[in-house]
Design an enzyme around this catalytic site. Structure first.
Site, PDB file in Angstrom:
ATOM      1  N   TYR A  15      39.425  35.112  45.970  1.00  0.00           N
ATOM      2  CA  TYR A  15      39.395  34.643  44.571  1.00  0.00           C
ATOM      3  C   TYR A  15      40.355  33.466  44.340  1.00  0.00           C
ATOM      4  CZ  TYR A  15      40.307  34.972  39.511  1.00  0.00           C
ATOM      5  OH  TYR A  15      40.497  34.708  38.175  1.00  0.00           O
ATOM      6  N   SER A 126      53.939  38.486  43.882  1.00  0.00           N
ATOM      7  CA  SER A 126      53.384  39.044  42.648  1.00  0.00           C
ATOM      8  C   SER A 126      54.505  39.467  41.722  1.00  0.00           C
ATOM      9  CB  SER A 126      52.541  40.268  43.037  1.00  0.00           C
ATOM     10  OG  SER A 126      52.294  41.070  41.920  1.00  0.00           O
ATOM     11  N   ALA A 127      54.216  39.434  40.430  1.00  0.00           N
ATOM     12  CA  ALA A 127      55.185  39.919  39.441  1.00  0.00           C
ATOM     13  C   ALA A 127      55.451  41.412  39.612  1.00  0.00           C
ATOM     14  CB  ALA A 127      54.658  39.649  38.036  1.00  0.00           C
ATOM     15  N   TYR A 150      51.709  48.658  47.801  1.00  0.00           N
ATOM     16  CA  TYR A 150      51.289  47.249  47.723  1.00  0.00           C
ATOM     17  C   TYR A 150      52.472  46.373  47.312  1.00  0.00           C
ATOM     18  CZ  TYR A 150      49.578  42.989  45.526  1.00  0.00           C
ATOM     19  OH  TYR A 150      49.422  41.674  45.161  1.00  0.00           O
ATOM     20  N   LYS A 154      54.905  43.247  49.356  1.00  0.00           N
ATOM     21  CA  LYS A 154      55.293  41.906  48.877  1.00  0.00           C
ATOM     22  C   LYS A 154      56.815  41.736  48.934  1.00  0.00           C
ATOM     23  CE  LYS A 154      51.188  40.342  47.836  1.00  0.00           C
ATOM     24  NZ  LYS A 154      50.571  39.343  48.737  1.00  0.00           N
ATOM     25  N   PHE A 179      51.607  36.146  37.903  1.00  0.00           N
ATOM     26  CA  PHE A 179      51.421  37.179  36.887  1.00  0.00           C
ATOM     27  C   PHE A 179      49.952  37.615  36.956  1.00  0.00           C
ATOM     28  CE2 PHE A 179      55.497  38.069  34.959  1.00  0.00           C
ATOM     29  CZ  PHE A 179      56.257  37.261  35.780  1.00  0.00           C
ATOM     30  N   LEU A 201      41.513  44.365  34.398  1.00  0.00           N
ATOM     31  CA  LEU A 201      40.950  44.330  33.047  1.00  0.00           C
ATOM     32  C   LEU A 201      39.843  43.284  32.872  1.00  0.00           C
ATOM     33  CD1 LEU A 201      41.068  45.281  30.101  1.00  0.00           C
ATOM     34  CD2 LEU A 201      42.778  43.491  29.699  1.00  0.00           C
ATOM     35  N   GLY A 294      51.550  54.734  36.603  1.00  0.00           N
ATOM     36  CA  GLY A 294      52.248  53.585  37.194  1.00  0.00           C
ATOM     37  C   GLY A 294      52.228  52.337  36.330  1.00  0.00           C
ATOM     38  N   ASP A 295      51.431  52.322  35.234  1.00  0.00           N
ATOM     39  CA  ASP A 295      51.373  51.124  34.388  1.00  0.00           C
ATOM     40  C   ASP A 295      52.648  50.970  33.574  1.00  0.00           C
ATOM     41  OD1 ASP A 295      48.994  49.995  35.070  1.00  0.00           O
ATOM     42  OD2 ASP A 295      47.904  50.564  33.261  1.00  0.00           O
TER      43      ASP A 295
HETATM   44  P1  NAD Z   1      41.155  38.404  47.449  1.00  0.00           P
HETATM   45  O1  NAD Z   1      40.975  39.774  47.995  1.00  0.00           O
HETATM   46  O2  NAD Z   1      40.055  37.812  46.639  1.00  0.00           O
HETATM   47  O3  NAD Z   1      41.519  37.382  48.622  1.00  0.00           O
HETATM   48  C1  NAD Z   1      42.224  37.775  49.772  1.00  0.00           C
HETATM   49  C2  NAD Z   1      41.481  37.207  50.980  1.00  0.00           C
HETATM   50  O4  NAD Z   1      42.188  37.589  52.162  1.00  0.00           O
HETATM   51  C3  NAD Z   1      40.061  37.726  51.098  1.00  0.00           C
HETATM   52  O5  NAD Z   1      39.178  36.659  51.334  1.00  0.00           O
HETATM   53  C4  NAD Z   1      40.116  38.673  52.333  1.00  0.00           C
HETATM   54  O6  NAD Z   1      38.888  38.712  53.023  1.00  0.00           O
HETATM   55  C5  NAD Z   1      41.241  38.043  53.133  1.00  0.00           C
HETATM   56  N1  NAD Z   1      41.951  38.972  54.021  1.00  0.00           N
HETATM   57  C6  NAD Z   1      42.492  40.185  53.710  1.00  0.00           C
HETATM   58  N2  NAD Z   1      43.062  40.731  54.799  1.00  0.00           N
HETATM   59  C7  NAD Z   1      42.909  39.831  55.816  1.00  0.00           C
HETATM   60  C8  NAD Z   1      43.272  39.823  57.181  1.00  0.00           C
HETATM   61  N3  NAD Z   1      43.919  40.858  57.735  1.00  0.00           N
HETATM   62  N4  NAD Z   1      42.959  38.747  57.919  1.00  0.00           N
HETATM   63  C9  NAD Z   1      42.304  37.708  57.388  1.00  0.00           C
HETATM   64  N5  NAD Z   1      41.911  37.658  56.097  1.00  0.00           N
HETATM   65  C10 NAD Z   1      42.212  38.712  55.316  1.00  0.00           C
HETATM   66  O7  NAD Z   1      42.525  38.418  46.602  1.00  0.00           O
HETATM   67  P2  NAD Z   1      43.133  37.321  45.621  1.00  0.00           P
HETATM   68  O8  NAD Z   1      43.085  37.856  44.243  1.00  0.00           O
HETATM   69  O9  NAD Z   1      42.557  35.986  45.914  1.00  0.00           O
HETATM   70  O10 NAD Z   1      44.663  37.395  46.075  1.00  0.00           O
HETATM   71  C11 NAD Z   1      45.208  36.497  47.021  1.00  0.00           C
HETATM   72  C12 NAD Z   1      46.669  36.841  47.248  1.00  0.00           C
HETATM   73  O11 NAD Z   1      47.369  36.821  46.009  1.00  0.00           O
HETATM   74  C13 NAD Z   1      46.891  38.242  47.837  1.00  0.00           C
HETATM   75  O12 NAD Z   1      47.950  38.169  48.770  1.00  0.00           O
HETATM   76  C14 NAD Z   1      47.307  39.058  46.626  1.00  0.00           C
HETATM   77  O13 NAD Z   1      48.126  40.145  46.999  1.00  0.00           O
HETATM   78  C15 NAD Z   1      48.073  38.034  45.807  1.00  0.00           C
HETATM   79  N6  NAD Z   1      48.109  38.359  44.380  1.00  0.00           N
HETATM   80  C16 NAD Z   1      46.942  38.548  43.693  1.00  0.00           C
HETATM   81  C17 NAD Z   1      46.983  38.905  42.340  1.00  0.00           C
HETATM   82  C18 NAD Z   1      45.702  39.154  41.577  1.00  0.00           C
HETATM   83  O14 NAD Z   1      45.761  39.805  40.528  1.00  0.00           O
HETATM   84  N7  NAD Z   1      44.539  38.667  42.027  1.00  0.00           N
HETATM   85  C19 NAD Z   1      48.210  39.050  41.679  1.00  0.00           C
HETATM   86  C20 NAD Z   1      49.377  38.828  42.406  1.00  0.00           C
HETATM   87  C21 NAD Z   1      49.315  38.475  43.757  1.00  0.00           C
HETATM   88  N1  UFG Z   2      43.489  48.026  31.718  1.00  0.00           N
HETATM   89  C1  UFG Z   2      42.692  48.803  30.900  1.00  0.00           C
HETATM   90  N2  UFG Z   2      41.462  49.171  31.385  1.00  0.00           N
HETATM   91  C2  UFG Z   2      40.999  48.792  32.605  1.00  0.00           C
HETATM   92  C3  UFG Z   2      41.826  47.988  33.422  1.00  0.00           C
HETATM   93  C4  UFG Z   2      43.081  47.632  32.952  1.00  0.00           C
HETATM   94  O1  UFG Z   2      43.078  49.169  29.795  1.00  0.00           O
HETATM   95  O2  UFG Z   2      39.874  49.164  32.979  1.00  0.00           O
HETATM   96  C5  UFG Z   2      44.812  47.591  31.198  1.00  0.00           C
HETATM   97  C6  UFG Z   2      45.982  48.070  32.030  1.00  0.00           C
HETATM   98  O3  UFG Z   2      46.380  49.359  31.630  1.00  0.00           O
HETATM   99  C7  UFG Z   2      47.025  46.987  31.738  1.00  0.00           C
HETATM  100  C8  UFG Z   2      46.176  45.719  31.543  1.00  0.00           C
HETATM  101  O4  UFG Z   2      44.859  46.190  31.239  1.00  0.00           O
HETATM  102  O5  UFG Z   2      47.683  47.260  30.518  1.00  0.00           O
HETATM  103  C9  UFG Z   2      46.105  44.850  32.778  1.00  0.00           C
HETATM  104  O6  UFG Z   2      45.688  45.642  33.901  1.00  0.00           O
HETATM  105  P1  UFG Z   2      45.241  44.977  35.279  1.00  0.00           P
HETATM  106  O7  UFG Z   2      44.826  46.103  36.179  1.00  0.00           O
HETATM  107  O8  UFG Z   2      44.257  43.888  35.034  1.00  0.00           O
HETATM  108  O9  UFG Z   2      46.559  44.267  35.798  1.00  0.00           O
HETATM  109  P2  UFG Z   2      47.997  44.872  36.166  1.00  0.00           P
HETATM  110  O10 UFG Z   2      48.993  44.145  35.321  1.00  0.00           O
HETATM  111  O11 UFG Z   2      48.006  46.339  36.121  1.00  0.00           O
HETATM  112  O12 UFG Z   2      48.135  44.462  37.692  1.00  0.00           O
HETATM  113  C10 UFG Z   2      47.938  43.134  38.153  1.00  0.00           C
HETATM  114  C11 UFG Z   2      47.461  43.158  39.596  1.00  0.00           C
HETATM  115  C12 UFG Z   2      48.550  43.687  40.485  1.00  0.00           C
HETATM  116  C13 UFG Z   2      49.801  42.903  40.277  1.00  0.00           C
HETATM  117  C14 UFG Z   2      50.196  42.909  38.823  1.00  0.00           C
HETATM  118  C15 UFG Z   2      51.390  42.043  38.570  1.00  0.00           C
HETATM  119  O13 UFG Z   2      46.319  43.975  39.732  1.00  0.00           O
HETATM  120  O14 UFG Z   2      48.159  43.530  41.815  1.00  0.00           O
HETATM  121  O15 UFG Z   2      49.107  42.404  38.037  1.00  0.00           O
HETATM  122  O16 UFG Z   2      51.145  40.760  39.015  1.00  0.00           O
HETATM  123  F1  UFG Z   2      50.782  43.477  41.006  1.00  0.00           F
END
Ligand code: NAD
Ligand code: UFG
Length: 339
Positions: A15, A126-127, A150, A154, A179, A201, A294-295
Site C-alpha cells: 500500500y 509506526s506511532a 508488532y 518496530k 500515524f 477503520l 489494546g486500543d
Molecule cells: P503492506 O502489507 O501493504 O506492504 C508491505 C509489503 O511488504 C507487501 O507488499 C508484502 O508483500 C511485503 N512483504 C512482507 N513481508 C515480506 C518479506 N518477508 N519479504 C519481502 N516482502 C515482504 O503494508 P503497508 O501498509 O504498505 O506498510 C508498509 C510498512 O509501513 C510496514 O513496515 C508497516 O509495518 C509500516 N506501517 C504501516 C502502517 C499502516 O497503517 N499501513 C502504519 C505504520 C507503519
Molecule cells: N475502529 C472502529 N471499527 C473498526 C476499525 C477501527 O471503530 O472496524 C476504530 C478503532 O477503535 C480506532 C480507530 O478506528 O479508534 C482507528 O483504528 P485503526 O485500526 O484504523 O488504526 P489504529 O490506530 O488502531 O492502528 C493503526 C495501525 C497500526 C499502527 C497504529 C499507529 O493499524 O499498525 O495505527 O500507527 F500501529
C-alpha cells in the site's frame, strides 16, 4: 538532478510502497522493488507503471533471503524498507512469525546493505512505538513502549538502527513514525486492498459504503474524547509518500533520527464516518460496539520536527482522504485482481 539515482524498495508492491514508488519515479529516481507478494501482487506495480509511464524493476524475493538481496541491491544508492507484517491482532497470535519476518528480515537487509557499501536507509516505523500516550500531541521525545509484538518489532528495529549508527557513523538513517495512513492516489489506480475483513477503520468504512459489508462496528463509544469514539491522526498516503522523498533528500550527512509523519490533527471514528458520507453520498450504518482490546483513546502527532528536519508537512485534509479512498473503492469494488 537527484544525487541518489537508484533506490531499492523492499515491500514496494504494498500500500505505502506503491504510492512511494510513484513519487520516486515522478521525481526522477530509478526504482528496484523487492517483494515476496505475501500481502500484495504484481498488478499493483503494473499500475504504478501506468500512472508514471516509467518502468519498475521487480525482484520477487523474501527479505530473509540475504544472498538474493545482496545480489539484487547491487548498483543501488539507497534503501527504503517497507517490507514487513503489520496486523496487530495476528502478531499477538503468531509472535515468532512477526519477529522472524520483521526483525530477522531487517538484519538480513542491513547485512546486504553493508556488503554493498550502501549506508542510506529510510525505515517504516509506526506511532505504535509510543504506546498509550502520556501526553498529546506526541513528539519524538515521548517515552517509547509497546503493547503488542508488532509494535515491539518496530521498537527493536529502531534500537538496532541506533546501535548500528553508533558502531559505524557512515550510516545515514531516517526512521519515519507513521500515524494512520489512509486514502489513495488520485488516479484511482492504486490504493489499499486488504485481504479478508479489514482491520483498519477507513477500508472498513469504504467497504460498507460500497455495500460489501452491512455496518461498521464502532469500537467503543465511551472514550474521553469529544464524541466518545477513538481519535487518530489520519494522514493521506500521498503526503506520506512525499515524506519519504524528503527523507531521502535529507540523508546528506551521517545521522540516525526518528521523525513523526502525521498531520497533527485528531479525528474521531464518527468524524471519519461523517466525512465519508459527505464524500461518497452513501449512507454508512454503524453500531456502537465494545472497545477493541489494546486500543487507546487518542493519538495524534506533533509534526513540527518533520517540518524542521525534512521541510515537510501534510497538505491533504480529511475530506481529500475520504474522496480519494472512495474513488479507489468505486473503481476497484473487489480490489486489484477482480476490478
Ligand atoms: P503492506 O502489507 O501493504 O506492504 C508491505 C509489503 O511488504 C507487501 O507488499 C508484502 O508483500 C511485503 N512483504 C512482507 N513481508 C515480506 C518479506 N518477508 N519479504 C519481502 N516482502 C515482504 O503494508 P503497508 O501498509 O504498505 O506498510 C508498509 C510498512 O509501513 C510496514 O513496515 C508497516 O509495518 C509500516 N506501517 C504501516 C502502517 C499502516 O497503517 N499501513 C502504519 C505504520 C507503519
Ligand atoms: N475502529 C472502529 N471499527 C473498526 C476499525 C477501527 O471503530 O472496524 C476504530 C478503532 O477503535 C480506532 C480507530 O478506528 O479508534 C482507528 O483504528 P485503526 O485500526 O484504523 O488504526 P489504529 O490506530 O488502531 O492502528 C493503526 C495501525 C497500526 C499502527 C497504529 C499507529 O493499524 O499498525 O495505527 O500507527 F500501529
Amino acid at each position: 538532478m537527484n544525487r541518489l539515482l537508484r533506490v531499492f524498495v523492499t515491500g514496494g508492491a504494498g500500500y505505502i510502497g506503491t504510492h512511494t514508488c510513484v513519487e520516486l519515479l515522478n521525481a526522477g529516481y530509478e526504482v528496484v522493488v523487492y517483494d515476496n507478494f505475501s500481502n500484495s501482487n504484481a498488478e499493483a506495480l503494473k499500475r504504478v507503471e501506468k500512472i508514471t509511464g516509467k518502468k519498475v524493476s521487480l525482484i520477487l524475493g523474501d527479505i530473509r533471503d540475504e544472498a538474493l538481496m545482496t545480489e539484487s541491491m547491487s548498483g543501488c544508492d539507497a534503501v527504503i524498507h517497507f517490507a514487513g507484517l503489520k496486523a496487530v491482532g495476528e502478531s499477538v497470535e503468531k509472535p515468532l512469525e512477526y519477529y522472524d519476518n520483521n526483525v530477522q528480515g531487517t538484519l538480513c537487509l542491513l547485512r546486504a546493505m553493508e556488503a554493498n557499501s550502501i549506508h542510506s536507509l529510510v525505515f517504516s516505523s509506526s506511532a505504535t512505538v509510543y504506546g498509550d500516550p502520556e501526553y498529546l500531541p506526541l513528539n519524538e521525545s515521548h517515552p517509547l513502549r509497546t503493547t503488542n509484538p508488532y509494535g515491539t518489532t518496530k521498537l527493536v528495529i529502531e534500537g538496532i538502527l541506533r546501535d548500528l549508527y553508533r558502531s559505524n557513523p557512515l550510516w545515514k538513517i531516517m526512521i519515519l513514525r507513521y500515524f494512520n495512513p489512509v486514502g489513495a492516489h488520485k488516479s484511482g489506480l492504486i490504493g489499499e486492498d486488504p485481504q479478508g475483513i479489514p482491520n483498519n477503520l477507513m477500508p472498513f468504512v469504504a467497504q460498507v459504503a460500497i455495500g460489501r459489508r452491512e455496518a461498521l462496528n464502532v469500537f467503543g463509544g465511551d472514550y474521553p474524547t469529544h464524541d466518545g469514539t477513538g481519535v487518530r491522526d489520519y494522514i493521506h498516503v500521498v503526503d506520506l509518500a512525499v515524506g519519504h522523498i524528503k527523507a531521502l533528500e535529507a540523508l546528506e550527512s551521517p545521522q540516525c533520527r526518528a521523525v513523526n509523519l502525521g498531520t497533527g490533527i485528531g479525528y474521531s471514528v464518527l468524524d471519519v464516518v461523517n466525512a465519508f458520507v459527505q464524500a461518497s453520498g452513501k449512507s454508512i450504518p454503524y453500531v456502537i460496539a465494545p472497545r477493541r482490546e489494546g486500543d487507546i483513546a487518542a493519538c495524534y502527532a506533533d509534526p513540527s520536527y518533520a517540518r524542521e528536519i525534512l521541510g515537510w508537512s501534510a497538505s491533504y485534509n480529511l475530506a481529500d482522504m475520504c474522496r480519494d479512498t472512495w474513488y479507489f473503492q468505486s473503481k476497484n469494488p473487489e480490489g486489484y485482481l477482480l476490478s
